[in-house]
Design a protein around this motif. Structure first.
Motif, short mmCIF file in Angstrom:
data_model
loop_
_atom_site.label_atom_id
_atom_site.label_comp_id
_atom_site.label_asym_id
_atom_site.label_seq_id
_atom_site.Cartn_x
_atom_site.Cartn_y
_atom_site.Cartn_z
N LEU A 42 0.92 -1.39 -0.06
CA LEU A 42 -0.08 -0.09 -0.10
C LEU A 42 0.86 1.32 0.17
O LEU A 42 0.49 2.18 -0.77
N GLN A 94 0.70 4.09 -2.77
CA GLN A 94 0.38 5.70 -2.17
C GLN A 94 1.94 6.48 -2.90
O GLN A 94 1.48 7.74 -3.30
N GLU A 96 -8.88 -0.42 -1.01
CA GLU A 96 -7.73 0.59 -0.95
C GLU A 96 -6.52 0.42 -2.05
O GLU A 96 -6.05 1.51 -2.48
#
Length: 202
Positions: free
Chosen positions: A34, A38, A63
């Motif tokens: 993750l 990002q 996500e």
């Protein structure tokens, strides 16, 4: 020998709901994936996801999926066999104008497909010794530069994971970590996204 954000793409392989609980250090592996996604978003690096047999193994976390341009559902263990390399290469330039109406000797030859504009593939995923390994090896065969983010890769056992890293290094992949990717993509503390990216890895 350093990663360049402008030449990179990020591929995240199979962080799926029914797979992650069985993996060694699964939560840490997913957290680093993750972070990578990002950071890539902050630095305009394209992100692609894959899912192995999602009907059986579930999807990647929402996500993570949200940060991917597209997610490839696959049945082969190597995502390349199901078309990933086509996503990673820019489309060929279309032939323009009314060339077909010209005499043959005045027509331009059809343009050849361009080489990958972002040839550095930063890749991480699960399981390291199966889908990640096979995808990375086939990307190397397709003449991409492959950078494997070791702390964002997982297998059910450390032995399988580490054997995959040994094999990938021997095949020509570069082994890196999430922080190595971050600071090589940034290159300087004066980068406008330095604070945003640094916050992700603190």
């Amino acid at each position: 020998m350093l990663l360049d954000a402008d030449e990179s793409q990020l591929v995240l392989v199979d962080y799926q709901a029914r797979l992650m609980p069985a993996l060694h250090e699964g939560p840490l592996v997913l957290a680093n994936a993750l972070r990578l996604a990002q950071m890539a978003e902050a630095l305009d690096v394209p992100v692609w996801g894959t899912e192995q047999n999602p009907d059986k193994l579930g999807q990647n976390p929402p996500e993570l999926r949200a940060l991917c341009r597209k997610t490839l559902a696959k049945m082969h263990f190597s995502a390349v066999a199901d078309g990933l390399a086509d996503w990673l290469r820019p489309p060929a330039r279309p032939q323009g104008g009314n060339a077909r109406s010209l005499p043959k000797h005045l027509q331009k030859a059809a343009p050849q497909p361009r080489e990958a504009e972002r040839p550095s593939i930063v890749i991480a995923g699960c399981e390291a010794h199966v889908c990640l390994l096979q995808t990375a090896l086939e990307l190397l065969e397709q003449e991409f530069e492959v950078w494997v983010v070791t702390d964002a890769c997982g297998s059910r056992s450390e032995r399988n994971r580490d054997a995959a890293f040994d094999r990938l290094a021997g095949a020509g992949a570069e082994l890196v970590t999430t922080e190595m990717v971050a600071f090589e993509w940034l290159r300087t503390a004066e980068h406008p996204e330095f604070k945003a990216v640094q916050a992700l890895i603190k």
